[in-house]
Design an enzyme around this catalytic site. Structure first.
Site, PDB file in Angstrom:
ATOM      1  N   ASN A  35      27.224  -2.686  56.729  1.00 17.84           N
ATOM      2  CA  ASN A  35      26.460  -1.984  57.765  1.00 17.84           C
ATOM      3  C   ASN A  35      26.334  -0.500  57.431  1.00 17.84           C
ATOM      4  OD1 ASN A  35      24.920  -1.969  60.108  1.00 17.84           O
ATOM      5  ND2 ASN A  35      26.663  -1.408  61.395  1.00 17.84           N
ATOM      6  N   ASP A  58      35.470  -5.405  49.819  1.00 18.02           N
ATOM      7  CA  ASP A  58      35.817  -5.880  51.154  1.00 18.02           C
ATOM      8  C   ASP A  58      37.334  -5.794  51.317  1.00 18.02           C
ATOM      9  OD1 ASP A  58      36.490  -7.771  53.353  1.00 18.02           O
ATOM     10  OD2 ASP A  58      34.358  -8.292  53.249  1.00 18.02           O
ATOM     11  N   ASN A  99      36.991 -10.147  60.169  1.00 16.58           N
ATOM     12  CA  ASN A  99      36.777  -8.811  59.612  1.00 16.58           C
ATOM     13  C   ASN A  99      37.822  -7.817  60.083  1.00 16.58           C
ATOM     14  OD1 ASN A  99      33.998  -8.162  58.059  1.00 16.58           O
ATOM     15  ND2 ASN A  99      33.725  -9.927  59.382  1.00 16.58           N
ATOM     16  N   SER A 124      39.738   1.922  69.513  1.00 15.51           N
ATOM     17  CA  SER A 124      38.628   2.100  70.451  1.00 15.51           C
ATOM     18  C   SER A 124      39.129   2.093  71.893  1.00 15.51           C
ATOM     19  CB  SER A 124      37.625   0.960  70.260  1.00 15.51           C
ATOM     20  OG  SER A 124      36.695   0.916  71.309  1.00 15.51           O
ATOM     21  N   TYR A 148      35.720  -7.898  70.532  1.00 12.11           N
ATOM     22  CA  TYR A 148      35.840  -6.647  69.771  1.00 12.11           C
ATOM     23  C   TYR A 148      37.071  -5.873  70.216  1.00 12.11           C
ATOM     24  CZ  TYR A 148      35.028  -1.773  68.523  1.00 12.11           C
ATOM     25  OH  TYR A 148      35.181  -0.480  68.064  1.00 12.11           O
ATOM     26  N   LYS A 152      40.726  -5.040  68.115  1.00 13.04           N
ATOM     27  CA  LYS A 152      41.319  -3.709  67.949  1.00 13.04           C
ATOM     28  C   LYS A 152      42.749  -3.673  68.474  1.00 13.04           C
ATOM     29  CE  LYS A 152      37.969  -1.265  66.068  1.00 13.04           C
ATOM     30  NZ  LYS A 152      38.106  -0.652  64.733  1.00 13.04           N
ATOM     31  N   PHE A 177      36.107   7.259  71.921  1.00 16.75           N
ATOM     32  CA  PHE A 177      35.138   6.849  72.910  1.00 16.75           C
ATOM     33  C   PHE A 177      33.756   6.682  72.266  1.00 16.75           C
ATOM     34  CE2 PHE A 177      38.883   7.558  75.105  1.00 16.75           C
ATOM     35  CZ  PHE A 177      38.780   6.966  76.357  1.00 16.75           C
ATOM     36  N   ARG A 291      24.491  -6.263  79.488  1.00 18.84           N
ATOM     37  CA  ARG A 291      25.002  -6.973  78.316  1.00 18.84           C
ATOM     38  C   ARG A 291      26.394  -7.506  78.608  1.00 18.84           C
ATOM     39  NH1 ARG A 291      24.274  -2.716  73.443  1.00 18.84           N
ATOM     40  NH2 ARG A 291      25.593  -1.554  74.887  1.00 18.84           N
TER      41      ARG A 291
END
Length: 336
Positions: A35, A58, A99, A124, A148, A152, A177, A291
């Protein structure tokens, strides 16, 4: 200090590379470019004035990470490599655990083989979940509401256990943030390969005509104007937070958690209005449904970072909007 930056060609990693190099650290960037773009390495070379050491790989490839640590005499790692879309994590959770969690374990295993024990982790604020109170401080309960955030938090737990098992481990966990803005040169900024998940690069793609309009996800949250409220922090402030964390770990063993944020929230509509006014542009937008995995409002209490790291955000929202637009203009001119 010789530092390996995983995901260093990405948005936050590339800006952190600048902060580290300018402070005298020797950097090696390790990235699989899933990405990000290889051209970022060229732009970093222009900004810094010397070639940047880059390894295409990777982090789940433990032998390659092991080889990279050894050959570059790495003394510390800043770990950005990982996927970061809340919506994508809800749709494809196994991809995120592979990942983000498996990749982190692979990296730590290679570090152990090379006796590298200084580690800064890009975490995060999503680990907090629904706010019990605001602003979030580091004592706030952790209860992520999407894969996600879970990925973390799992890495945070792994780092804490690793530090308990080895008194020589020095680990910094930075819960940040919403990064925005770009380097003042305009040469690097946020430019994801896919349709952006974050607000600022989405705005940029709408302005340059790559996307017809901005989708605002949700207009019925319990905020000032019904749109989501976030703590938007300039990416160079965030980069300098990682530099402060590296300095802090020189004299502090164990696992340490710090929020990196501005301490106040801005709604989506407020950000759009500010961007339009500051840069004299129009941003067409429409409202869409909420979402999955999104929160109504969150912002930080970053006083612990100020007290222990000597760090605080110095750049305001106006600077973020100006720098984002500057990067957009530079990118468009380069593409012509």
């Amino acid at each position: 200090m010789n530092i390996l930056i995983t995901g260093g060609a990405g948005y936050i990693g590339s800006h952190t590379a600048i902060a580290l190099a300018n402070a005298g650290h020797k950097i090696t960037i390790f990235d699989n470019l899933c990405n990000s773009k290889l051209t970022v390495i060229d732009q970093l070379t222009k900004i810094l004035g010397f070639p940047v050491n880059f390894i295409n790989g990777d982090v789940r490839n433990t032998p390659l990470v092991n080889k990279s640590l050894k050959e570059n005499e790495i003394e510390g790692v800043i770990h950005f490599a990982g996927l970061k879309s809340v919506a994508e994590s809800v749709a494809n959770p196994l991809l995120y655990y592979s990942n983000n969690v498996q990749g982190s374990i692979s990296l730590i295993e290679a570090m152990q083989q090379n006796q590298v024990k200084t580690f800064v982790f890009s975490s995060s604020a999503t680990v907090y979940g629904e706010p019990t109170y605001l602003p979030y401080d580091e004592k706030h309960p952790t209860n992520p509401i999407n894969p996600y955030g879970h990925s973390k938090l799992q890495v945070e737990t792994i780092l804490g256990d690793w530090a308990k098992s080895d008194p020589e481990v020095k680990a910094s966990i930075l819960r940040y943030f919403n990064p925005v803005g770009a380097h003042e040169s305009g040469l690097i900024g946020e430019n994801p390969n896919q349709i952006p998940n974050n607000l600022m690069p989405y705005i940029a793609k709408v302005i340059c005509g790559s996307l017809p309009n901005l989708n605002i996800y949700g207009k019925d949250y319990g905020t000032r104007d019904g749109t989501g409220e976030r703590d938007y922090i300039h990416v160079m402030d965030l980069a300098e937070g990682h530099l402060a964390a590296i300095d802090y770990l020189k004299n502090n063993h164990g696992s340490h958690i710090h929020n990196l944020g501005t301490g106040h929230g801005t709604t989506v509509l407020e950000l759009i209005e500010a961007f339009q006014e500051i840069n004299k542009v129009e941003i067409p937008y429409k409202f869409s449904g909420r979402r999955g995995g999104d929160l109504a409002s969150y912002y930080s209490d970053a006083n612990k970072a100020l007290k222990e790291l000597g760090w605080q955000a110095r750049r305001n929202l106006e600077q973020s909007c100006k720098d984002t637009y500057h990067h957009l203009l530079i990118s468009n001119n380069r593409a012509k």
